[in-house]
Scaffold this motif. Structure first.
Motif: not given
Length: 268
Positions: A163-171, A37-43
């Motif tokens: 993915l930058a939204i879905s991965l933080p939601a998954a975490a 999640a951190l990777v995708f949000v940063a990118v």
């Protein structure tokens, strides 16, 4: 891209078992999702406030499904061999292809897949861990939903915004089960290992799958995923020393054949 995603998933899944003793299966999955999640949000730096509500909503739903799929799968491989768990999970993409079938021949493939599942689990011997099998089947349901949702989100949001939204939601969704397992065993070494594994799963494969699903119909993508159980056999043998019985290998082959057949009879 799809083949690269499969190799990355299976290698990371096998390597993740090394963290189970420290932070538990769900804990290892949660840590990987957090780093991803951190990777995708940063990118991507998603501008959540500027997105249409429908796109934001579907991305969050995808996150919930992704989290459930990840945790169910790692909990299953903690109980049953990697190849068995992957073959059972593959029933999700198979179901997607079957639901999009054309003609009556499409109904043959579920029966073939069922025969493969029976050969894999060998219920007449009572040797398979029932909880592990059920967890893998739960992951299969989530994987089928993941394919459909990823295609929808990928079509509506550019780049890796979805993915930058879905991965933080998954975490966030998996913290309920992952945090209690992980917290007692967290150390600097565990965090570095989890961060490295997060690149293999989910950062690399989820990105590749998103790009592939933008170019391929979901049914065709499901056919390519037929290689996943075979990849799991190879990785399980090399990295974990898991040698499937002959009847289980036959079951894996039946599931793969069912997947190929279902994909060939599915709508484009």
């Amino acid at each position: 891209m799809a083949v690269g995603a499969m190799a990355s998933v299976q290698t990371a899944a096998a390597a993740s078992t090394g963290l189970f003793g420290s932070v538990g299966p769900a804990g290892s999955a949660w840590l990987r999702l957090c780093f991803a999640a951190l990777v995708f949000v940063a990118v991507a730096r998603p501008k959540v406030w500027a997105l249409p509500r429908a796109d934001l909503g579907w991305s969050i739903v995808l996150g919930g499904v992704t989290g459930a799929m990840t945790v169910l799968y790692v909990e299953s491989i903690a109980r049953i061999p990697l190849a068995m768990a992957t073959a059972l999970e593959f029933l999700g993409p198979l179901a997607v292809a079957v639901l999009r079938r054309t003609g009556r021949w499409g109904l043959v493939w579920p029966a073939l897949a069922l025969a493969g599942v029976l050969a894999l689990t060998r219920p007449w011997q009572g040797g398979a861990d029932l909880v592990g099998v059920l967890l893998a089947l739960g992951a299969a349901f989530c994987w089928g939903a993941y394919i459909l949702l990823t295609q929808r989100v990928g079509e509506r949001l550019p780049g890796v915004q979805g993915l930058a939204i879905s991965l933080p939601a998954a975490a966030l969704a998996t913290a309920v089960v992952g945090l209690p397992q992980a917290l007692p065993g967290i150390s600097a070494q565990v965090l570095w290992q989890a961060a490295a594994l997060a690149l293999l799963l989910p950062v690399l494969p989820f990105t590749l799958e998103l790009l592939a699903l933008r170019r391929l119909p979901s049914a065709v993508f499901g056919v390519l995923m037929c290689l996943e159980p075979a990849m799991a056999v190879l990785v399980g043998l090399v990295l974990l020393g898991q040698v499937p019985a002959a009847v289980q290998l036959a079951g894996i082959v039946l599931v793969i054949v069912a997947g190929v057949g279902a994909g060939r009879t599915a709508k484009a």
